[in-house]
Scaffold this motif. Structure first.
Motif, mmCIF file in Angstrom:
data_model
loop_
_atom_site.group_PDB
_atom_site.id
_atom_site.type_symbol
_atom_site.label_atom_id
_atom_site.label_comp_id
_atom_site.label_asym_id
_atom_site.label_seq_id
_atom_site.Cartn_x
_atom_site.Cartn_y
_atom_site.Cartn_z
ATOM 1 N N GLU A 12 -15.288 1.182 1.686
ATOM 2 C CA GLU A 12 -13.969 1.599 1.204
ATOM 3 C C GLU A 12 -13.867 3.104 0.973
ATOM 4 O OE1 GLU A 12 -12.907 -2.409 -1.435
ATOM 5 O OE2 GLU A 12 -13.903 -0.700 -2.394
ATOM 6 N N ARG A 61 -11.453 5.691 2.958
ATOM 7 C CA ARG A 61 -10.010 5.670 2.723
ATOM 8 C C ARG A 61 -9.599 6.649 1.638
ATOM 9 N NH1 ARG A 61 -7.217 -0.053 2.387
ATOM 10 N NH2 ARG A 61 -5.454 1.398 2.428
ATOM 11 N N ARG A 86 -7.461 -5.178 -3.317
ATOM 12 C CA ARG A 86 -8.273 -3.961 -3.313
ATOM 13 C C ARG A 86 -7.721 -2.966 -2.295
ATOM 14 N NH1 ARG A 86 -13.186 -3.993 -6.062
ATOM 15 N NH2 ARG A 86 -13.970 -2.287 -4.766
ATOM 16 N N ASN A 87 -7.327 -3.462 -1.126
ATOM 17 C CA ASN A 87 -6.754 -2.582 -0.112
ATOM 18 C C ASN A 87 -5.468 -1.937 -0.614
ATOM 19 O OD1 ASN A 87 -8.701 -2.802 1.900
ATOM 20 N ND2 ASN A 87 -7.762 -4.616 2.796
ATOM 21 N N GLY A 144 0.823 -1.208 0.000
ATOM 22 C CA GLY A 144 0.000 0.000 0.000
ATOM 23 C C GLY A 144 0.853 1.253 0.000
#
Length: 257
Positions: free
Chosen positions: A157, A160, A126-127, A95
């Motif tokens: 989500e 974020r 996805r993160n 990330g």
């Protein structure tokens, strides 16, 4: 950890804060390395992830950013089938690696991640994409926020992507203006279950009386229709005012001693 601009007033003071953090923590990250080792303790994995994010993203140490950028760029190069190459980066820091890559590469990297998210179902991947989009530079921030309220992003989500480009007062003001302009759309998407989080989504991370006041003025007339938002507003304004009070009491010149 507060952002350097909240403790230091000048470039020299901010650099001093970075150097203090570098001396204290960079040797530990270098000893751990940027790749996960077979059989390493869970604590090492967690420490690497935390230090890479803090030193490379928050404090922007060039040597850490270079290591993260290398991994982020490798992911963006894609595999033979045209998909992001998630295996090219350490999953513990992917990330942060993508966030650095996006901040350095700008629009082309944002394009890649926005296109990839709808076709990605794996939660960890996805993160990673969301983390990467969180690194979008100021000229791409509204675009990422627009994407956040699209159907391609899950409701859980969204928040974020609301924290993109909020390291400075200017960035937080840009976010605030965008939030106010899109308030009705955001409310439709989040529904009642996230009402208590809306003040923090809109104005969290502030450090001035003015930022606290604009939250209060905007949300107070809307509290009756937002379940739990009174508590969220109180927490967000308190945090903002405490930061402002602490900053006012500090002597930035002492940083250079």
């Amino acid at each position: 950890m507060k952002y350097p601009n909240q403790e230091g007033e000048t470039d020299a003071q901010k650099a001093r804060l970075r150097n203090v953090a570098k001396a204290a923590y960079l040797p530990r990250l270098q000893a751990l390395g940027y790749a996960r080792k077979a059989g390493e303790p869970v604590e090492d994995t967690q420490i690497r992830s935390s230090l890479a994010g803090t030193l490379g993203w928050t404090l922007k140490l060039p040597e850490v950013r270079a290591a993260l950028l290398e991994q982020g760029d490798a992911v963006l190069k894609k595999t033979a089938d045209g998909k992001l190459d998630f295996a090219a980066a350490n999953p513990d820091i992917i990330g942060s690696a993508l966030a650095v890559a996006v901040s350095e590469r700008g629009k082309p990297a944002v394009d890649e991640l926005i296109a990839a998210l709808p076709a990605t179902s794996d939660p960890a991947q996805r993160n990673a994409i969301l983390g990467g989009l969180g690194g979008a530079p100021a000229d791409q921030a509204d675009r990422v926020r627009d994407f956040a309220i699209s159907k391609e992003v899950k409701v859980g989500e969204m928040a974020r992507l609301f924290y993109v480009d909020r390291e400075t007062a200017e960035g937080r003001t840009a976010m605030w203006n965008w939030f106010v302009a899109h308030y009705d759309q955001i409310l439709v998407r989040t529904g009642t279950f996230a009402s208590g989080r809306l003040p923090g989504m809109a104005g969290g991370g502030g450090c001035s009386q003015a930022e606290a006041e604009r939250m209060t003025q905007f949300f107070t007339p809307r509290l009756k229709k937002l379940s739990g938002a009174d508590r969220g507003l109180a927490q967000s304004t308190e945090s903002t005012l405490l930061c402002a009070a602490l900053k006012a009491k500090q002597d930035p010149a002492a940083i250079m001693k």
